[in-house]
Structure formats: structure tokens, C-alpha cells
Design a protein around this motif. Sequence first.
Motif, mmCIF file in Angstrom:
data_model
loop_
_atom_site.group_PDB
_atom_site.id
_atom_site.type_symbol
_atom_site.label_atom_id
_atom_site.label_comp_id
_atom_site.label_asym_id
_atom_site.label_seq_id
_atom_site.Cartn_x
_atom_site.Cartn_y
_atom_site.Cartn_z
ATOM 1 N N ARG A 49 29.313 -6.079 29.157
ATOM 2 C CA ARG A 49 29.190 -5.227 27.973
ATOM 3 C C ARG A 49 29.872 -5.836 26.743
ATOM 4 N N GLU A 51 30.108 -8.736 23.667
ATOM 5 C CA GLU A 51 29.492 -9.812 22.890
ATOM 6 C C GLU A 51 30.639 -10.668 22.367
ATOM 7 N N GLY A 221 30.429 -7.505 13.900
ATOM 8 C CA GLY A 221 29.345 -8.215 14.568
ATOM 9 C C GLY A 221 29.638 -9.701 14.748
ATOM 10 N N GLU A 365 36.107 -1.332 16.632
ATOM 11 C CA GLU A 365 34.724 -1.197 17.107
ATOM 12 C C GLU A 365 34.153 -2.513 17.615
ATOM 13 N N PHE A 366 34.953 -3.560 17.570
ATOM 14 C CA PHE A 366 34.409 -4.869 17.925
ATOM 15 C C PHE A 366 33.890 -4.885 19.360
ATOM 16 N N SER A 367 34.631 -4.260 20.265
ATOM 17 C CA SER A 367 34.209 -4.165 21.669
ATOM 18 C C SER A 367 33.908 -2.701 21.985
ATOM 19 N N LYS B 359 20.364 -7.503 26.873
ATOM 20 C CA LYS B 359 21.497 -8.087 26.157
ATOM 21 C C LYS B 359 21.087 -8.737 24.841
ATOM 22 N N ARG B 361 22.098 -9.304 20.917
ATOM 23 C CA ARG B 361 23.306 -9.310 20.081
ATOM 24 C C ARG B 361 23.232 -8.193 19.036
ATOM 25 N N LYS B 362 24.417 -7.665 18.677
ATOM 26 C CA LYS B 362 24.478 -6.577 17.694
ATOM 27 C C LYS B 362 23.762 -6.960 16.406
ATOM 28 N N SER B 363 24.078 -8.130 15.876
ATOM 29 C CA SER B 363 23.493 -8.488 14.581
ATOM 30 C C SER B 363 22.022 -8.862 14.742
#
Lengths: 496, 385
Positions: A49, A51, A221, A365-367, B359, B361-363
Amino acid sequence: MPDYDAIVIGAGNGGLSAAAGLARRGIRTLLCERHNVPGGCATSFIRGRFEFEVALHQLSGLGTPDKPGPLRGLLQQIGVIDQIDFVEEDTLYRTGIPGVFDVTLKADRSEIVHALKEKFPSEKKAIENFIGLVWEFCHQLISIYYFRDQHASKDRYPLYFKYALKTGGQVLDEFFEDPCLKMAIASYWGYVGLPPSRISFSDLAMLLWAYTEFKPYHMKGGSQALSNAIVDSFLKAGGNVRFNCGVKKIIVSGGKAVGVITEYGDEIRARSVISNASTISTYTDLIDPETVSPAMLKKLASRTLGPSAVSVYCGLDCEPGDLGIEVSTRFISLNTDMDRQFALCRTFDSPEMCGLTCYDVADPEFSPAGACQVVLISLQYADHWYQIPPMQYADTKYRFAKGLLDIAELVHPGFKDSIEEVEVSTPLTHLRYLGHPGGSFYGFDQYAKDSNLFVSPLSPVQGLYSAGAWVGMGGFQPALESGAAAAKAVCRYLEE
Amino acid sequence: MNRDFRTEIEGYREIEKELSVLQKYAIQNIRPQELVTRITDRFHPKRIKMRVSEIREETPDARTLRFVPAEGYLPPFHAGQYINVYITAKGIRTARPYSISSSPFQTAYYEITIKRVTGGFVSSYLLDTVNPGDDLETSGPEGHFYYNPLFHGNDLVFIAGGSGITPFMSMIREVTDRGHDRTIHLIYGNRSPDNIIFDAELKERAQRHTNLTVANIISEPPKGYDGYCGLITSELIQKIAGDISGKMFYLCGSEEMNRFCREEFAKLNIQAKHIRSDSFGLPGDITLEPDWPASVRKNESFIVMLNGGVSLTAFAGEPLINALERAGITVPNSCRTGECSLCRIRLVSGEVFQPAGVKVRKSDRRFGYIHACASYPLTDLKIMI
């Protein structure tokens, strides 16, 4: 008529900023990237979970809207400043040796002086003098180079002329006795890739000054958001991008760069080419070395590859505070011998210095909620990694990573038990993804001799320009700036 | 600017001297880029040309294919990793990932074990048309479903369903052959005893090694079957694995089975950090997903426009990448379950369904990138490759 005005090879920080700079000036530009994701170092990957941020530790040079740094203007010019949510950090770093000393420096000059004086009371006066020197020295440097004082001279800028080419170590020795104090001030050395005894005082002073004045930043992000935003701006300005499209040759005709040949054998013509590949690759692989003058090849050969690193990307199932992680950036050393720590960058011995970055401190909020990510890093050159038989690579990698985890556990007990995901990158990983010799992400080593006082970005053929860490210094800001500069140079070239 | 002022900086001349010496004695590395390629290929060759050296029947519906390199060499791999096998069948170039089932102890060959899937395009091709001596292309070893010594500990519980045994077979062979200090409880679910792949070898290894136990669970047992029956429930897991604290649970089965087991894990309060999971595919019928829009039928077709003007037809019920491949458009791909991001493309307009847990990525989400292998069209689309 050529297909494009300009082709940019590589979508790393340098290539991206060059491409966006060109397209936004109305130059018909093609950006070729051999991976399917843009960014080079400025990227992320997902495990479980999390990034993970690959490369950005602290973004320099941005400054606040009221007091902008050079990077803010650049990002405005390439049309992405409003596309990114920046996260300001109020602290430079926490640094120390477990059981010996521990000091936190805020991104504020008087607080730095205050914190250092409190920890090292016997050298109060020297601390004030040194920080005074750093600030005055940097003001002089900026007047000369950024404001281009036409009358720069030794009399006008005595501090600059006296100290610019001394090593950081020499100046630290001149002012201080306590090796812990020297280390506390010079902890950013890892961001240059050489210890204080080997970097110029200019680099050491500028790091401390610029991070304090313009504040360290991160972004929501991660750095992938920046890369994606630049691609978006580039496309909106009419640029063309090809992912999964490596370039294997730059076409040189009549001493001019006139296009590229892709890995699929397609020939694309252009009036100019910007290479975001390493200078070594550009000069000896993308163009025929025979095209390059012997003097230029000699210059190239006189330089050395900068370091790569082992990074341990940790996804933890707790909040940073649960482990006592209260600052984003921490440097943990096991002794004050920075030269020894640097020497270890060429061995598999357990590292004695570790950088620890936790992005969730400034950006909760990064993770995902209740989790955080921490990256442990130790600089490593690549040569000894080349020697490992492939079958032993995984064991070597994990053994080294364990050394870093042990250091993290030492200062944040419970760290290892909180691990939910771990990925490890080594110089070979960086070599694979960047395509750079040595897996070097800072480009060449940055000794004083490698500064732009001595090295000028000459091109071996007309119409060929370079962007990225290999052109100047390493790091996000310098790479982005080199791209912007290359875009300007290409514009001038095309006008002629 | 007056450039000459620089020479007056203290120390300038000395560095100039240093530079001239360096340039005089510097040795030009010829084409160091070749080294970069060589080192990278040692670990991660883009493609491997393979020859099928033998095919073994494991069960009535599963076979093991042994690959030897047709040229070059095979890089080392982590037990649990997969290779992507590229095929061209009925004029369509496509690929599927298969876990390596052989031991990572040696790399003279890799073996993959394939179970027949009803209507499986690639599995049918590999089982029915490939013979010893045939050549195929594969990727290098990839994937992240493997033992990580940094935090997995020494007490492992493997839960497999059907052909989900393949990565575990490699791990079990490694641990037992190398004598690693790790305990493994294997819980292996199959429909009937006839479907158990590697049955004899697993039993034999469990007999020889006290650190390996094997429990077969049969969901549709024949009359008189006296082993474990039913589903892999929390009670069963606890019964077989004993005290679950400190154990690492690895899960590899169909997406449906994985979901079921994750709910059972939750009943046992097993934390996320103690679960590793590898799915061998996306849900069989994507339209059964809870958030699938009811208005879109499985076989509904949509027009997909590509940059450059090509257009093609895609169906709601199948991953976009399949439609692209049918139209002769190859997008790089490897995991085909939304994880590896090789098939990342830009969605310019239109809407796709992306199953939970893909999966991206957020961006990438923000700027409209999708993974073609795990995106299902819900409208006409415009995409950029």
C-alpha cells in the motif's frame, strides 16, 4: 524539412525541463524516453500500500512565494508551479552520533546559531563567526555569479576570493576544535557526494545557506508528481512525447547534430538535439567518439564517476511519532570520521553513516493513514558491486541493507518490528534504471576542479546540447536548471 | 563578465595544475556504456530466447515446461518470481506471466508449471502446441513475491490454490535443498486429489525435512476421502499452522481464493505486515466486482481511438491490453495484474473500470495514466501510447 526543431533524449529532470522550456517557446519538440514512465530519478514505485519516493530527499532552491528562490521562477516558466502542492519543512536536519551528541538544526539562521551554541558552548564565538562567514560568503558569491557583477574583484569580494576554493574541511578546521561540531555543520555532505575534506567550501557553504534561506521542500505525490506535471505542460504546449523509445544514435552531419536513430531503427530528423543521457554516453556512445576532439575526450577522461547509493525503502505500519521520528531528515553517524565514512562507500563493510528521510513528518498524507515511509540511504560507488557474481548479489544486497536497518533500530527502537514492506536499491539498480555508468545519480564527482570555474559545458558538435546532473552539479535543482539553460541555448542556436 | 578575475581566487592556479596533470595521464575508457549494458543484462535481460528442453506431465491437467537458454545465459532469480512468456497464436502477439517452479539453486534451466484453464488462450497454446525443441521468448525473472530476509522471519505459512503452488514449489525446493533455517507450513487447496500438483515430491520432501509440513485441502472430495476437506478457513489455518504470532503468511491462488483467505486472516487478526500475496490473475469475471456499473454489460463493445488515428474495438469485460493486442498493437507488459506498470498508457478521454488494488501511482491517477492490463472500457476511449 526536419521533423522537429529539437529532440530531447531522456525524460529525467534535465530533459523534462528542457523539453517543456522549448515547447513553451513554440519550438517543435520531441521528447524520447526509453522507459514507460518519465522522471529518471524523479519517480516512484509501489509496493503493497506504499508508493515510495525514489530519489528526492529535500528539494532546494524553491523559496517561499514571498521570498522566491531560483527554482520557483523556473517552475513557473515551465508552467508547473500551480500544478504541484509543495510541502515546506521547517527543519534542515537532525544529526548526531548515538550516545555522543544529537542536534537539530532548524531552517533559520539564528536558530542554527542558537542550537549549535547550546550544544557546543565552549565554541560559541567560533560558531557565530563561522555562520557569519557562510552568509557573507554566499552573498558575495551570488553578487558575482547570479547578479553578474561586472566589476568582480578580490578587493570587492575578499571572502569569496579567499575561501571559494578551500576545502570545506580546511575552513571547518580553521574555526572549530570539536569534531562533533564540524560534523553537525557539515552533515549535508552526502548531498554533494564527497566528504568535507574534498568538497569546496563554496559547495558546503551554499548547501547550508540555500537550504536555510529557501527552505527544504517536498511535494505531494512525491517527485513523480513533478515529472508528470512537466510532461503534462509539455504536451499542452504542443510537444510530442514517445515513451518506450530509447535513442541509440545521434545523427551528426557536417559537424552538426541533425537528428536521432531510435532503438527500433527509426530515423528522426531535427535541427537540434538535447541529451539528458550521461555525458559519457553522449560523447562516446550516442555520437561516435571520432567526432569528438581529442582534447575534449581527455577532459572527459580526467573526471571520475560520482557515487551511487544503497537505499532501503521501508513502509512502516505506524506513525512516525510512534518511533520518535520527529524530523523529516536525519543523519546518523557512528563516529566523527567523515573521511572514513566516505572510504566505506567503496566497500561492502557495514556503513557507519546513514541518512534517514521520513516524508510523513511534514506531510501526514504521504502514506496511508496509520502508516509512514522511511528511506535509509548510504552512498556507495559501483565498482565493487560489479565484481559480485550474480548468484551472490541478493545476499550482498540484503546484508548491506541490514547494516542500515541496524543503525535505524539503534536510534528508533522498534523500527524493524514496524516494517510492512522493504525494497532495496543498489548502485546496480540505479545503473539499470538510469543507464548511467556507475549508477551515478549525481553525475561526475564534485571536487573543486569539477566546478564550473574550471569546466565549461562545451559541446563537441554544433546543435548538440546537454542537460542533467552530468552537466553541472547533481540534485534536483541543478538538473532542472541545466535543462532550462539548455532550452535557452537551443533557442539561440535555432535563431541563428 | 570579466572571466579573468577567477584566476585570482586563492588556490586557482594549483587546481589548474592538477587538472593539466589529470588530463595528461587520464586513460580514456572506451565505450563505458557497453559495461552498463553488460551488467544490466547479467541481471535483467529484456528478453531471453528459450528452448523447451522437456515437458513433464504433473497431473491430468498440468504440465511442467523446462526452458533452457537458446543463447546467452539465465540470470539468477528469487524463488517466487515469474517470467513473462511471449507467444504468437492465431496471429495475436500476447504474453502471460508464469511463476518459476524450479529451484533457484541452479540456473541451467527454469521450469514453469501450467495448468489448463478453460478458455485460456495462452495456457491452451502452451499445453497443446508447444513441443520439446521449440523456441520461445520470455522476459527475465520479475516480481516481488519472494522471501525477504530483512523482515520475513523464519516461520512461514504458505497458502496455495491450484497452480498457485508453483512459486511455493520453488521456495520449498530452495529451503529444503539449501538447508535454510526456516519452517514452512504449506496449506494447499485443490478441487480433487487428482489436481494436486507436485503431490509426491511435496510428501517426500516433508518426510525428509522436519521444517516442512504439507496439508492438502480438498474442496470437492470423492467419497471416502479422509484428508482435510472444504475451504481454507481461519479454523483450519490455525489448526495446521498452530500459534500464528510471528509467522509470515504467503498467499497465492486465484483472486477469488485470495479474497476469501484475506477475510479469514482478518478473523485471526493477522496484520498486513505479516501477509504477502500474489494473485495469478485479475478476477475471472470483472463485471461481478462490487463497484462495477450495472449499466454496462460484459460483452458491450466500445471504440478506442489511439494517437495517430488508429481505432479499434474493445469489450467491457476484458482488459484493454487484450483488445490492443488483438488489433496488433503491442504494449510492453509483464505482470498483467496491474502491478508492474509497464503497460502504463495515457487515457485522454473516456472512462475505464480499474479493479480495487491496482497499483497506479497517485500522480498518474491525477494526470490520467492507466495500466492497460487492468483497465476495462466503460465508454468509448481516446488513449495515447
